[in-house]
Write a protein that holds these residues in place. Structure first.
Motif, PDB file in Angstrom:
ATOM      1  N   GLU A  57     -26.024  32.440  27.169  1.00 25.95           N
ATOM      2  CA  GLU A  57     -26.603  32.012  28.435  1.00 25.95           C
ATOM      3  C   GLU A  57     -26.075  32.937  29.531  1.00 25.95           C
ATOM      4  N   HIS A  59     -25.529  33.402  33.909  1.00 30.50           N
ATOM      5  CA  HIS A  59     -25.252  32.466  35.002  1.00 30.50           C
ATOM      6  C   HIS A  59     -26.075  32.720  36.248  1.00 30.50           C
ATOM      7  N   GLU A  62     -32.324  36.984  36.676  1.00 28.78           N
ATOM      8  CA  GLU A  62     -33.374  36.575  35.754  1.00 28.78           C
ATOM      9  C   GLU A  62     -33.791  37.707  34.829  1.00 28.78           C
ATOM     10  N   GLY A  71     -35.493  31.774  29.348  1.00 25.44           N
ATOM     11  CA  GLY A  71     -34.349  30.854  29.318  1.00 25.44           C
ATOM     12  C   GLY A  71     -34.230  29.869  30.468  1.00 25.44           C
ATOM     13  N   TYR A  72     -34.742  30.237  31.653  1.00 27.97           N
ATOM     14  CA  TYR A  72     -34.496  29.372  32.801  1.00 27.97           C
ATOM     15  C   TYR A  72     -35.757  29.213  33.630  1.00 27.97           C
ATOM     16  N   THR A  73     -35.733  28.194  34.460  1.00 24.72           N
ATOM     17  CA  THR A  73     -36.798  28.009  35.427  1.00 24.72           C
ATOM     18  C   THR A  73     -36.137  27.582  36.725  1.00 24.72           C
ATOM     19  N   THR A  74     -36.853  27.791  37.828  1.00 24.55           N
ATOM     20  CA  THR A  74     -36.279  27.384  39.103  1.00 24.55           C
ATOM     21  C   THR A  74     -36.998  26.146  39.599  1.00 24.55           C
ATOM     22  N   ARG A  79     -31.544  26.310  39.653  1.00 23.97           N
ATOM     23  CA  ARG A  79     -31.887  26.931  38.381  1.00 23.97           C
ATOM     24  C   ARG A  79     -31.647  25.972  37.225  1.00 23.97           C
ATOM     25  N   ARG A  80     -32.602  25.887  36.337  1.00 21.19           N
ATOM     26  CA  ARG A  80     -32.516  24.948  35.211  1.00 21.19           C
ATOM     27  C   ARG A  80     -32.731  25.683  33.898  1.00 21.19           C
ATOM     28  N   ARG A  81     -31.970  25.313  32.885  1.00 20.78           N
ATOM     29  CA  ARG A  81     -32.211  25.853  31.561  1.00 20.78           C
ATOM     30  C   ARG A  81     -33.506  25.255  31.030  1.00 20.78           C
TER      31      ARG A  81
END
Lengths: 259, 221
Positions: A57, A59, A62, A71-74, A79-81
Protein backbone atom coordinates in the motif's frame (compact mmCIF):
# COMPACT_ATOMS: atom_id res chain seq x y z
CA UNK A 1 -4.32 8.23 -27.93
CA UNK A 2 -0.64 7.46 -28.16
CA UNK A 3 0.24 10.45 -26.03
CA UNK A 4 -1.70 9.63 -22.88
CA UNK A 5 0.54 7.56 -20.66
CA UNK A 6 -0.53 4.00 -19.93
CA UNK A 7 0.81 4.28 -16.41
CA UNK A 8 1.07 7.52 -14.59
CA UNK A 9 2.45 7.86 -11.07
CA UNK A 10 2.13 11.17 -9.26
CA UNK A 11 3.84 12.10 -6.03
CA UNK A 12 3.79 8.54 -4.65
CA UNK A 13 4.81 8.34 -1.01
CA UNK A 14 5.28 5.29 1.13
CA UNK A 15 6.60 4.84 4.64
CA UNK A 16 7.70 1.82 6.58
CA UNK A 17 7.25 3.19 10.08
CA UNK A 18 9.28 6.37 10.22
CA UNK A 19 11.34 5.50 7.16
CA UNK A 20 10.22 7.26 4.00
CA UNK A 21 10.91 4.60 1.34
CA UNK A 22 9.14 6.39 -1.49
CA UNK A 23 9.47 10.12 -1.35
CA UNK A 24 7.35 11.51 -4.15
CA UNK A 25 7.70 9.38 -7.27
CA UNK A 26 6.47 10.89 -10.56
CA UNK A 27 6.68 8.62 -13.56
CA UNK A 28 4.88 8.23 -16.87
CA UNK A 29 5.04 5.13 -19.03
CA UNK A 30 3.53 5.13 -22.51
CA UNK A 31 2.36 2.04 -24.36
CA UNK A 32 5.14 -0.15 -25.65
CA UNK A 33 7.78 1.54 -23.53
CA UNK A 34 10.30 -0.50 -21.60
CA UNK A 35 11.20 1.47 -18.50
CA UNK A 36 14.06 0.30 -16.33
CA UNK A 37 14.41 1.24 -12.67
CA UNK A 38 17.99 1.15 -11.51
CA UNK A 39 19.60 2.14 -8.25
CA UNK A 40 21.23 0.79 -5.13
CA UNK A 41 19.50 -1.69 -2.83
CA UNK A 42 17.06 0.10 -0.59
CA UNK A 43 16.49 2.96 -3.01
CA UNK A 44 12.81 2.03 -3.34
CA UNK A 45 12.73 0.38 -6.78
CA UNK A 46 11.07 -2.86 -5.73
CA UNK A 47 8.74 -1.10 -3.31
CA UNK A 48 7.52 1.18 -6.09
CA UNK A 49 7.01 -1.79 -8.39
CA UNK A 50 4.95 -3.56 -5.73
CA UNK A 51 2.86 -0.42 -5.16
CA UNK A 52 1.87 -0.46 -8.83
CA UNK A 53 -0.14 -3.64 -8.32
CA UNK A 54 -0.99 -3.03 -4.66
CA UNK A 55 1.16 -5.75 -3.20
CA UNK A 56 2.28 -2.80 -1.07
CA UNK A 57 0.00 0.00 0.00
CA UNK A 58 1.17 3.57 -0.49
CA UNK A 59 0.35 6.48 1.73
CA UNK A 60 0.04 9.41 -0.60
CA UNK A 61 -0.11 10.31 -4.26
CA UNK A 62 -1.73 8.28 -6.98
CA UNK A 63 -0.96 5.66 -9.58
CA UNK A 64 -3.21 5.55 -12.63
CA UNK A 65 -3.24 2.69 -15.13
CA UNK A 66 -5.03 3.36 -18.39
CA UNK A 67 -7.27 6.00 -16.80
CA UNK A 68 -8.06 3.89 -13.75
CA UNK A 69 -6.70 4.82 -10.36
CA UNK A 70 -4.95 1.90 -8.67
CA UNK A 71 -5.89 0.89 -5.16
CA UNK A 72 -7.57 4.03 -3.85
CA UNK A 73 -10.40 6.42 -4.41
CA UNK A 74 -11.03 9.89 -3.09
CA UNK A 75 -14.20 10.52 -1.15
CA UNK A 76 -15.28 13.73 0.57
CA UNK A 77 -13.91 12.13 3.73
CA UNK A 78 -10.50 11.67 2.15
CA UNK A 79 -8.51 8.95 0.49
CA UNK A 80 -10.01 5.48 0.75
CA UNK A 81 -8.65 2.06 -0.10
CA UNK A 82 -10.78 0.42 -2.77
CA UNK A 83 -12.71 -2.68 -1.76
CA UNK A 84 -10.67 -5.88 -2.02
CA UNK A 85 -12.68 -7.09 -5.03
CA UNK A 86 -11.76 -4.02 -7.04
CA UNK A 87 -8.10 -4.32 -6.15
CA UNK A 88 -8.11 -8.00 -7.08
CA UNK A 89 -9.59 -7.09 -10.45
CA UNK A 90 -6.96 -4.38 -10.99
CA UNK A 91 -4.16 -6.82 -10.20
CA UNK A 92 -5.48 -9.08 -12.92
CA UNK A 93 -4.68 -6.38 -15.47
CA UNK A 94 -1.06 -6.09 -14.37
CA UNK A 95 1.45 -8.93 -14.56
CA UNK A 96 4.43 -9.28 -12.27
CA UNK A 97 7.44 -11.57 -12.32
CA UNK A 98 9.22 -11.96 -9.00
CA UNK A 99 12.87 -12.31 -8.09
CA UNK A 100 12.22 -15.71 -6.48
CA UNK A 101 9.96 -17.01 -9.32
CA UNK A 102 7.18 -17.84 -6.81
CA UNK A 103 5.70 -20.60 -8.90
CA UNK A 104 3.05 -22.69 -7.17
CA UNK A 105 4.98 -25.83 -6.19
CA UNK A 106 1.91 -28.09 -6.22
CA UNK A 107 1.07 -27.26 -9.84
CA UNK A 108 2.80 -28.22 -13.07
CA UNK A 109 4.29 -25.60 -15.36
CA UNK A 110 1.14 -25.68 -17.47
CA UNK A 111 -1.18 -25.50 -14.45
CA UNK A 112 0.77 -22.54 -13.12
CA UNK A 113 -0.07 -20.70 -16.33
CA UNK A 114 -3.68 -21.86 -16.66
CA UNK A 115 -4.78 -21.24 -13.04
CA UNK A 116 -5.37 -17.51 -13.54
CA UNK A 117 -6.77 -17.97 -17.04
CA UNK A 118 -9.45 -20.37 -15.79
CA UNK A 119 -10.22 -18.97 -12.34
CA UNK A 120 -9.83 -15.25 -13.01
CA UNK A 121 -10.54 -14.79 -16.70
CA UNK A 122 -13.12 -17.58 -16.85
CA UNK A 123 -11.63 -19.29 -19.89
CA UNK A 124 -12.41 -22.93 -20.54
CA UNK A 125 -9.76 -25.43 -19.53
CA UNK A 126 -9.13 -26.36 -23.15
CA UNK A 127 -8.69 -22.76 -24.21
CA UNK A 128 -6.45 -22.05 -21.22
CA UNK A 129 -4.29 -25.05 -22.08
CA UNK A 130 -3.94 -23.80 -25.65
CA UNK A 131 -2.87 -20.38 -24.45
CA UNK A 132 -0.46 -21.91 -21.94
CA UNK A 133 1.01 -24.18 -24.59
CA UNK A 134 1.60 -21.17 -26.85
CA UNK A 135 3.38 -19.18 -24.17
CA UNK A 136 5.39 -22.10 -22.84
CA UNK A 137 6.58 -22.70 -26.37
CA UNK A 138 7.43 -19.04 -26.75
CA UNK A 139 9.63 -19.16 -23.63
CA UNK A 140 11.22 -22.36 -24.91
CA UNK A 141 9.59 -24.83 -22.52
CA UNK A 142 7.08 -26.65 -24.72
CA UNK A 143 8.53 -29.98 -23.57
CA UNK A 144 8.32 -29.08 -19.86
CA UNK A 145 4.58 -28.53 -19.62
CA UNK A 146 3.94 -31.40 -17.23
CA UNK A 147 6.95 -30.75 -14.99
CA UNK A 148 6.60 -29.54 -11.44
CA UNK A 149 8.67 -26.52 -10.40
CA UNK A 150 11.13 -28.63 -8.42
CA UNK A 151 11.94 -30.52 -11.62
CA UNK A 152 12.97 -27.31 -13.40
CA UNK A 153 16.12 -25.22 -13.20
CA UNK A 154 15.95 -21.68 -11.86
CA UNK A 155 16.02 -20.23 -15.35
CA UNK A 156 13.27 -22.55 -16.51
CA UNK A 157 11.14 -21.73 -13.47
CA UNK A 158 11.58 -18.04 -14.13
CA UNK A 159 10.53 -18.50 -17.76
CA UNK A 160 7.40 -20.35 -16.60
CA UNK A 161 6.77 -17.43 -14.24
CA UNK A 162 7.05 -15.04 -17.19
CA UNK A 163 4.61 -17.17 -19.18
CA UNK A 164 2.22 -17.12 -16.21
CA UNK A 165 2.43 -13.33 -15.99
CA UNK A 166 1.96 -12.59 -19.69
CA UNK A 167 -0.65 -15.27 -20.49
CA UNK A 168 -3.45 -13.12 -19.08
CA UNK A 169 -2.46 -10.37 -21.54
CA UNK A 170 -1.87 -7.72 -18.91
CA UNK A 171 -1.69 -4.09 -19.95
CA UNK A 172 1.58 -3.74 -18.15
CA UNK A 173 4.08 -6.25 -16.89
CA UNK A 174 6.42 -5.68 -13.97
CA UNK A 175 9.76 -7.43 -13.59
CA UNK A 176 11.30 -7.40 -10.12
CA UNK A 177 15.01 -8.24 -10.36
CA UNK A 178 14.05 -11.42 -12.15
CA UNK A 179 17.59 -12.58 -12.80
CA UNK A 180 19.09 -11.79 -9.39
CA UNK A 181 18.51 -15.27 -7.97
CA UNK A 182 19.88 -17.08 -11.02
CA UNK A 183 23.25 -18.62 -11.75
CA UNK A 184 25.14 -16.44 -14.24
CA UNK A 185 24.78 -19.05 -16.98
CA UNK A 186 21.00 -19.07 -16.61
CA UNK A 187 20.60 -15.30 -16.73
CA UNK A 188 20.80 -14.96 -20.49
CA UNK A 189 17.95 -17.41 -21.23
CA UNK A 190 15.62 -15.27 -19.12
CA UNK A 191 16.87 -11.99 -20.55
CA UNK A 192 16.36 -13.36 -24.07
CA UNK A 193 12.70 -14.00 -23.32
CA UNK A 194 12.33 -10.50 -21.90
CA UNK A 195 14.02 -8.99 -24.91
CA UNK A 196 11.63 -10.80 -27.22
CA UNK A 197 8.63 -9.58 -25.20
CA UNK A 198 9.94 -6.04 -25.39
CA UNK A 199 10.37 -6.32 -29.13
CA UNK A 200 6.78 -7.53 -29.47
CA UNK A 201 5.64 -4.21 -28.04
CA UNK A 202 4.78 -5.17 -24.48
CA UNK A 203 4.81 -2.35 -21.98
CA UNK A 204 7.31 -3.25 -19.29
CA UNK A 205 8.53 -1.77 -16.03
CA UNK A 206 11.75 -3.51 -15.10
CA UNK A 207 13.81 -3.38 -11.94
CA UNK A 208 17.20 -4.73 -12.91
CA UNK A 209 20.86 -4.79 -12.05
CA UNK A 210 21.70 -6.11 -15.52
CA UNK A 211 23.04 -2.85 -16.92
CA UNK A 212 24.01 -4.30 -20.29
CA UNK A 213 20.46 -5.62 -20.71
CA UNK A 214 18.96 -2.32 -19.61
CA UNK A 215 21.22 -0.48 -22.01
CA UNK A 216 20.19 -2.72 -24.90
CA UNK A 217 16.46 -3.10 -24.27
CA UNK A 218 15.12 -0.22 -22.19
CA UNK A 219 13.63 2.80 -23.90
CA UNK A 220 13.81 4.86 -20.73
CA UNK A 221 15.97 4.50 -17.65
CA UNK A 222 15.14 5.82 -14.20
CA UNK A 223 17.81 6.08 -11.53
CA UNK A 224 16.37 6.01 -8.04
CA UNK A 225 18.01 7.06 -4.85
CA UNK A 226 16.57 7.26 -1.33
CA UNK A 227 13.00 6.96 -2.51
CA UNK A 228 13.30 9.62 -5.17
CA UNK A 229 13.96 9.69 -8.88
CA UNK A 230 17.42 11.17 -9.03
CA UNK A 231 17.96 11.10 -12.76
CA UNK A 232 16.14 9.75 -15.82
CA UNK A 233 16.45 9.67 -19.57
CA UNK A 234 17.40 7.40 -22.45
CA UNK A 235 19.92 4.66 -21.73
CA UNK A 236 22.39 6.55 -23.87
CA UNK A 237 22.07 9.72 -21.88
CA UNK A 238 22.20 8.06 -18.49
CA UNK A 239 24.90 5.53 -19.11
CA UNK A 240 27.22 7.66 -21.20
CA UNK A 241 26.67 11.07 -19.70
CA UNK A 242 25.47 10.63 -16.12
CA UNK A 243 24.87 14.07 -14.64
CA UNK A 244 25.20 13.30 -10.96
CA UNK A 245 28.27 12.09 -9.19
CA UNK A 246 26.02 9.56 -7.43
CA UNK A 247 24.93 7.91 -10.67
CA UNK A 248 28.49 7.93 -11.96
CA UNK A 249 29.68 6.08 -8.91
CA UNK A 250 26.67 3.70 -8.99
CA UNK A 251 27.42 2.77 -12.57
CA UNK A 252 31.03 2.26 -11.58
CA UNK A 253 32.62 -0.28 -13.83
CA UNK A 254 29.65 -0.19 -16.21
CA UNK A 255 30.40 3.44 -16.87
CA UNK A 256 33.79 2.34 -18.18
CA UNK A 257 32.13 -0.23 -20.44
CA UNK A 258 29.71 2.25 -21.95
CA UNK A 259 32.21 5.03 -22.61
CA UNK B 1 -9.40 -73.69 27.01
CA UNK B 2 -8.25 -74.49 23.53
CA UNK B 3 -8.23 -72.17 20.59
CA UNK B 4 -11.34 -73.56 18.94
CA UNK B 5 -13.33 -72.98 22.13
CA UNK B 6 -12.07 -69.39 22.23
CA UNK B 7 -13.02 -68.89 18.62
CA UNK B 8 -16.40 -70.33 19.46
CA UNK B 9 -16.89 -67.74 22.23
CA UNK B 10 -15.78 -64.91 20.00
CA UNK B 11 -18.15 -66.21 17.34
CA UNK B 12 -21.00 -66.28 19.83
CA UNK B 13 -20.25 -62.67 20.79
CA UNK B 14 -19.86 -61.62 17.15
CA UNK B 15 -22.95 -59.41 16.90
CA UNK B 16 -22.15 -57.57 20.11
CA UNK B 17 -18.59 -57.01 18.96
CA UNK B 18 -19.63 -56.11 15.43
CA UNK B 19 -22.10 -53.57 16.77
CA UNK B 20 -19.36 -52.15 18.99
CA UNK B 21 -16.95 -51.92 16.11
CA UNK B 22 -19.50 -50.14 13.93
CA UNK B 23 -20.25 -47.70 16.74
CA UNK B 24 -16.53 -47.02 17.24
CA UNK B 25 -16.07 -46.42 13.52
CA UNK B 26 -19.15 -44.24 13.41
CA UNK B 27 -18.05 -42.13 16.39
CA UNK B 28 -14.56 -41.75 14.93
CA UNK B 29 -15.71 -40.97 11.40
CA UNK B 30 -18.19 -38.30 12.46
CA UNK B 31 -15.90 -36.70 15.05
CA UNK B 32 -12.87 -36.70 12.74
CA UNK B 33 -14.65 -35.41 9.63
CA UNK B 34 -16.71 -32.76 11.40
CA UNK B 35 -13.75 -31.84 13.58
CA UNK B 36 -11.46 -31.57 10.57
CA UNK B 37 -13.90 -29.38 8.68
CA UNK B 38 -14.45 -27.11 11.66
CA UNK B 39 -10.75 -27.21 12.50
CA UNK B 40 -9.72 -26.00 9.04
CA UNK B 41 -12.15 -23.09 9.32
CA UNK B 42 -10.82 -22.32 12.80
CA UNK B 43 -7.26 -22.44 11.48
CA UNK B 44 -8.14 -20.02 8.67
CA UNK B 45 -9.84 -17.75 11.19
CA UNK B 46 -6.79 -17.86 13.46
CA UNK B 47 -4.47 -17.04 10.57
CA UNK B 48 -6.46 -14.36 8.77
CA UNK B 49 -9.44 -13.33 10.90
CA UNK B 50 -10.03 -9.93 12.48
CA UNK B 51 -8.69 -9.48 16.00
CA UNK B 52 -11.95 -10.22 17.84
CA UNK B 53 -12.48 -13.47 15.93
CA UNK B 54 -8.87 -14.47 16.51
CA UNK B 55 -9.19 -13.86 20.24
CA UNK B 56 -12.38 -15.91 20.49
CA UNK B 57 -10.90 -18.80 18.48
CA UNK B 58 -7.65 -18.63 20.40
CA UNK B 59 -9.59 -18.87 23.66
CA UNK B 60 -11.52 -21.88 22.39
CA UNK B 61 -8.46 -23.71 21.07
CA UNK B 62 -6.36 -23.14 24.16
CA UNK B 63 -9.20 -24.03 26.51
CA UNK B 64 -10.13 -27.29 24.78
CA UNK B 65 -6.52 -28.34 24.32
CA UNK B 66 -5.99 -27.79 28.04
CA UNK B 67 -8.82 -30.04 29.23
CA UNK B 68 -8.59 -33.84 29.50
CA UNK B 69 -10.86 -35.28 26.81
CA UNK B 70 -12.71 -37.38 29.39
CA UNK B 71 -13.63 -34.24 31.31
CA UNK B 72 -14.83 -32.67 28.06
CA UNK B 73 -16.99 -35.75 27.37
CA UNK B 74 -18.51 -35.69 30.87
CA UNK B 75 -19.09 -31.97 30.56
CA UNK B 76 -20.89 -32.33 27.23
CA UNK B 77 -22.97 -35.26 28.50
CA UNK B 78 -24.01 -33.98 31.94
CA UNK B 79 -23.60 -30.28 31.19
CA UNK B 80 -25.96 -30.26 28.23
CA UNK B 81 -28.51 -32.23 30.25
CA UNK B 82 -28.39 -29.57 32.97
CA UNK B 83 -28.90 -26.93 30.29
CA UNK B 84 -32.06 -28.74 29.26
CA UNK B 85 -30.59 -30.08 26.02
CA UNK B 86 -31.58 -33.68 25.68
CA UNK B 87 -28.58 -35.16 23.88
CA UNK B 88 -28.11 -38.90 23.73
CA UNK B 89 -24.89 -40.27 25.18
CA UNK B 90 -23.76 -41.00 21.63
CA UNK B 91 -24.47 -37.47 20.41
CA UNK B 92 -22.89 -35.82 23.44
CA UNK B 93 -19.82 -38.01 23.18
CA UNK B 94 -19.35 -37.45 19.46
CA UNK B 95 -19.85 -33.72 20.00
CA UNK B 96 -17.14 -33.67 22.68
CA UNK B 97 -14.69 -35.60 20.52
CA UNK B 98 -15.53 -33.28 17.61
CA UNK B 99 -14.75 -30.25 19.78
CA UNK B 100 -11.48 -31.85 20.80
CA UNK B 101 -10.59 -32.68 17.20
CA UNK B 102 -11.53 -29.21 15.90
CA UNK B 103 -9.31 -27.46 18.44
CA UNK B 104 -6.27 -29.55 17.55
CA UNK B 105 -6.85 -29.40 13.78
CA UNK B 106 -7.43 -25.66 14.10
CA UNK B 107 -4.02 -25.06 15.64
CA UNK B 108 -2.41 -27.44 13.17
CA UNK B 109 -4.01 -25.68 10.19
CA UNK B 110 -3.04 -22.25 11.47
CA UNK B 111 0.58 -23.31 11.76
CA UNK B 112 0.62 -24.93 8.34
CA UNK B 113 -1.06 -22.01 6.58
CA UNK B 114 1.27 -19.50 8.19
CA UNK B 115 4.31 -21.55 7.24
CA UNK B 116 3.59 -21.11 3.52
CA UNK B 117 5.89 -18.30 2.34
CA UNK B 118 4.35 -14.85 1.86
CA UNK B 119 5.73 -14.98 -1.68
CA UNK B 120 3.10 -17.60 -2.53
CA UNK B 121 0.34 -15.25 -1.43
CA UNK B 122 1.94 -12.46 -3.46
CA UNK B 123 2.03 -14.69 -6.53
CA UNK B 124 -1.60 -15.68 -6.06
CA UNK B 125 -2.59 -12.04 -5.64
CA UNK B 126 -0.63 -11.05 -8.70
CA UNK B 127 -2.63 -13.31 -11.01
CA UNK B 128 -5.83 -11.74 -9.71
CA UNK B 129 -7.08 -14.35 -7.24
CA UNK B 130 -9.24 -13.07 -4.39
CA UNK B 131 -8.90 -14.19 -0.76
CA UNK B 132 -10.85 -17.46 -0.87
CA UNK B 133 -9.48 -18.50 -4.24
CA UNK B 134 -5.95 -17.82 -3.02
CA UNK B 135 -6.67 -20.13 -0.12
CA UNK B 136 -8.31 -22.88 -2.12
CA UNK B 137 -6.00 -22.96 -5.13
CA UNK B 138 -2.66 -21.77 -3.79
CA UNK B 139 -2.29 -21.93 -0.01
CA UNK B 140 -4.34 -24.86 1.29
CA UNK B 141 -3.03 -27.45 -1.20
CA UNK B 142 0.48 -26.63 -0.01
CA UNK B 143 -0.56 -26.53 3.65
CA UNK B 144 -2.25 -29.91 3.28
CA UNK B 145 1.02 -31.73 2.97
CA UNK B 146 2.35 -30.09 6.12
CA UNK B 147 -0.85 -30.85 7.99
CA UNK B 148 -0.95 -34.56 7.15
CA UNK B 149 1.46 -36.07 9.72
CA UNK B 150 -0.18 -34.11 12.54
CA UNK B 151 -3.62 -34.98 11.23
CA UNK B 152 -2.83 -38.70 11.39
CA UNK B 153 -1.84 -38.29 15.05
CA UNK B 154 -5.01 -36.43 15.91
CA UNK B 155 -7.22 -38.89 14.04
CA UNK B 156 -5.61 -41.79 15.90
CA UNK B 157 -6.18 -39.93 19.19
CA UNK B 158 -9.88 -39.61 18.34
CA UNK B 159 -10.20 -43.33 17.52
CA UNK B 160 -8.53 -44.19 20.83
CA UNK B 161 -10.52 -41.49 22.62
CA UNK B 162 -13.75 -43.05 21.39
CA UNK B 163 -13.28 -45.75 24.07
CA UNK B 164 -13.90 -43.04 26.69
CA UNK B 165 -17.50 -42.92 25.52
CA UNK B 166 -17.97 -46.29 27.20
CA UNK B 167 -17.92 -44.35 30.48
CA UNK B 168 -21.12 -42.54 29.57
CA UNK B 169 -22.75 -45.76 28.42
CA UNK B 170 -22.13 -45.78 24.68
CA UNK B 171 -21.68 -49.39 23.63
CA UNK B 172 -18.66 -48.93 21.43
CA UNK B 173 -16.00 -51.55 20.88
CA UNK B 174 -14.50 -51.42 24.38
CA UNK B 175 -17.82 -51.69 26.21
CA UNK B 176 -19.04 -54.37 23.80
CA UNK B 177 -15.87 -56.33 24.52
CA UNK B 178 -16.33 -55.90 28.24
CA UNK B 179 -19.87 -57.21 27.91
CA UNK B 180 -18.55 -60.29 26.13
CA UNK B 181 -15.91 -60.71 28.84
CA UNK B 182 -18.55 -60.47 31.55
CA UNK B 183 -20.31 -63.38 29.95
CA UNK B 184 -17.29 -65.56 29.15
CA UNK B 185 -14.54 -64.48 31.57
CA UNK B 186 -12.07 -64.72 28.67
CA UNK B 187 -10.38 -61.51 29.78
CA UNK B 188 -6.98 -61.82 28.13
CA UNK B 189 -8.33 -63.25 24.90
CA UNK B 190 -10.92 -60.56 24.29
CA UNK B 191 -8.61 -57.70 25.25
CA UNK B 192 -5.99 -59.12 22.91
CA UNK B 193 -8.55 -59.16 20.11
CA UNK B 194 -9.48 -55.57 21.03
CA UNK B 195 -5.85 -54.49 20.82
CA UNK B 196 -5.52 -56.05 17.38
CA UNK B 197 -8.65 -54.33 16.08
CA UNK B 198 -7.61 -50.88 17.35
CA UNK B 199 -4.16 -51.37 15.95
CA UNK B 200 -5.59 -52.25 12.55
CA UNK B 201 -7.83 -49.17 12.48
CA UNK B 202 -5.07 -46.77 13.44
CA UNK B 203 -2.47 -48.46 11.31
CA UNK B 204 -4.80 -48.05 8.35
CA UNK B 205 -5.20 -44.33 9.08
CA UNK B 206 -1.47 -43.91 9.43
CA UNK B 207 -0.75 -45.77 6.16
CA UNK B 208 -3.38 -43.75 4.34
CA UNK B 209 -1.73 -40.58 5.63
CA UNK B 210 1.72 -41.75 4.59
CA UNK B 211 0.44 -42.70 1.15
CA UNK B 212 -1.14 -39.28 0.65
CA UNK B 213 2.04 -37.63 1.84
CA UNK B 214 4.09 -39.56 -0.70
CA UNK B 215 1.66 -38.71 -3.45
CA UNK B 216 2.09 -35.05 -2.62
CA UNK B 217 5.86 -35.21 -2.59
CA UNK B 218 5.93 -32.76 -5.49
CA UNK B 219 4.95 -29.94 -3.13
CA UNK B 220 8.47 -28.70 -2.51
CA UNK B 221 10.17 -25.37 -2.62
Amino acid sequence: MPDTPLLSARNVHKRFGAVEVLNGIDLDITRGQVVALIGASGSGKTTFLRCVNMLEEYHDGEIVLDGERIGYTTTPAGRRRLPERAIVAQRGRIGIVFQGYNLFPHLTAEQNVTLGLVKVLGKSKAEARDIAAGWLERVGLADRRGHYPYQLSGGQQQRVAIARAVAAEPKLILFDEVTSALDPELVSEVLEVMRSLAESGMTMLVVSHEMLFVNAVATHVVFMEQGRIAEQGTPDALFRNPESERLRSFLGRFHQVFR
Amino acid sequence: MDISAIMQEIYTARWTLWGGLLTTLEISAIAISAGTLAGVMIGIGLAYGPLVLRLVLRGYVDLVRGIPSLVLIFFCFYGTALLGLNLSAFAAGVFALGLFCAAHIGELTRGAVQSIPQAQTDAAKSIGLGFWRRLVYAILPQALRRVLPGWVNIAAEIVKGSTLLSLIGVVELLLATQQAIARTFLILEFYLALIVVFFIINFAISRAGALLERRMAYVRF
